[in-house]
Design a protein around this motif. Sequence first.
Motif: not given
Length: 339
Positions: A20-39
């Motif tokens: 859960e986050c209300n912004i999207s930092c470019i270096m956060c691993e959430r931006q790269f891991l597809e399994r997190l994007k699709k959760r």
Amino acid sequence: MKLNKLTGPWRITFDTNPDECNISCIMCERQFLERLKKRKKPRRMSTSLIEKIVLEGLEMGELSEIIPSTMGEPLLFNNFDIFFDLCNEKDLKLNLTTNGTFPRRDIEEWGDLLLPVCSDIKISWNGLTKETDEGIMRGRSHNKAQTRLIDFVKIRDKLRYESKEASTITLQLTFLEQNYKEIPGLIKWAIDIGIDRVKGHHLWIHDQRAEKWSMRRSEDSIKRWNEMIASLNPSYRRKIRLENLYPISAKEEVILQDSVCPFLGREAWISAIGDFSPCCAPDDLRKQLGDFGNVKEKALREIWYSEEYSNLCLNYDHYYLCKTCNMRKKQQDVYKYES
């Protein structure tokens, strides 16, 4: 590094709501891991698990600080108030890292709740200018964040004026190609508004797509980083606490040969689903260090004193991840370490 058989971790981090986050930092691993994007359903830790681990940590003898999620935005955690209850009831301190948006409550309420119970409040800040900061921390208003931060510092100052306990406030950066030129100006601004500390870390390269942003990636980037460090006004270090702002070497192993891990045998990380982790490395990387069990199935003490964890504490320098970790500290600094 040997585990003290009489004591347990002095600090425990709980991954309360890493999705859960209300912004999207470019270096956060959430931006790269597809399994997190699709959760579809975000992971959230139960309050019963938090309470269980805090009690077990206290029974082990050294626990003095707890940390809510350092991935995602902890102030979005729907049961965040459990930390206020535990800190007040168990005489613990909270150590917080937040993205500076202060969601769900106004800044005065957050200030009144957080400042008395926190040891340090780290606010992610990645640029002096609006263009740089918003380019890295996508979705955050730089101007609004500045206003909130200045108001938050005023609340801290009021508490201190009244001789009440109040947390330190830190600006925390990720050192990047995009922001390193603005660091001297950012430090000056932090001094001007009354920040206690500026600290940061070089980029964890958990995905090769992010390598182009690292200041440690080449001789040229390292040279430019070191020139920036040399340009810092010497008076800054007398006016504000600066951490990890030092020259770096072209060879990572050389930088770290006289340093040690500040975490193993001292701190613990518990994932949202209860897995025990040995450190704060990105999730996929720290899995290389082993599987130590789940605190829903084993007591914290059992994992902490297990053969698997003890072996890692003694032999971590055999792992490339540990040899080149940018979180390592000088031996003499380990016991005054604050993350």
